[in-house]
Design a protein around this motif. Structure first.
Motif: not given
Length: 267
Positions: A91, A95, A120
């Protein structure tokens, strides 16, 4: 690397939490990410990673001691905790990729208006394009968005502001849905009310600080600028994951919205 710190491995092993510990070494980090995809033999890891043989062996030993990997007949694999660390690192990397594609856009726009769960999930937008208004053509962005809306049979739209071009482009279809800002529908100024009417499109109202459009072909997201001005840039993505992200966000907004009274749409 984005979270590597130079510390003694013995100190790191004794006190650091798993994610921070993995991030203190680029080799450990790359190993965990590589094993997050599948189990691999030592030979496969040596071929995959840009590191010396001794560095890979040391990292595997340290990760095993930390309880994040173990060996089995098919090679090395992550433990349950190791998989969670790999997911978290994935993640972070996703990102970083999202931000790197257009740092100016993300720095200038307010992502806080989105529910946290969807912030998120922003890396799911994948490959995206930023449509920007030009000083010499302030309506360029509006035209590009309106043309996309006008080209589809049905779509779901969240609109905190009213623009005649968007109203004209919005399809009147039984599979189309529209969420309008409470200010648009109940505001004191008649000119702020949408003057178009939709016979088949379902309409609801809600307090919405961002604009969203979703069809089978695209997701369109407009966030306000951090200086409080309405955005002069809009994000568009045609990735399947982005469309799913947009559909999920729209359903959340739709569930919290309320049907307007008919009188709200009477001029």
């Amino acid at each position: 690397m984005y979270c590597r710190i130079d510390v003694n491995d013995d100190v790191a092993m004794s006190g650091q939490r798993p994610i921070r510990y993995v991030c203190t070494s680029s080799v450990r980090e790359d190993l965990v990410c590589a094993l997050g995809e599948m189990s691999r033999t030592t030979g496969e890891l040596l071929e995959t990673l840009d590191a010396s043989e001794s560095a890979v062996y040391d990292a595997l030993s340290n990760l095993e001691e930390k309880g994040l990997v173990d060996s089995h007949r098919d090679g090395w694999r992550l433990t349950g905790g190791g998989q969670l660390v790999a997911d978290a690192l994935g993640r972070i990397r996703d990102t970083e990729s999202l931000l790197a594609d257009d740092e100016d856009y993300w720095n200038d726009h307010d992502t806080r208006v989105l529910p946290q769960v969807y912030r998120c999930r922003l890396p799911e937008l994948g490959d995206y394009e930023i449509l920007r208004a030009h000083e010499s053509d302030l309506n360029r962005q509006v035209r590009q968005i309106a043309s996309r809306i006008d080209a589809v049979e049905a779509c779901d739209i969240v609109s905190p502001v009213y623009h005649e071009a968007y109203g004209d482009a919005m399809p009147d279809h039984e599979d189309a849905r529209l969420v309008l800002s409470t200010d648009l529908v109940e505001g004191p100024s008649p000119e702020r009310h949408p003057h178009s009417s939709w016979e088949s499109t379902a309409v609801r109202i809600a307090d919405v600080p961002f604009a969203l459009g979703v069809s089978e072909e695209w997701t369109i997201l407009t966030l306000p600028e951090r200086n409080g001005q309405w955005a002069r840039a809009t994000l568009v993505s045609e990735d399947d994951a982005a469309i799913q992200w947009g559909q999920d966000l729209f359903e959340t907004v739709w569930a919290d919205a309320t049907p307007p009274e008919e009188s709200h749409f009477v001029d």
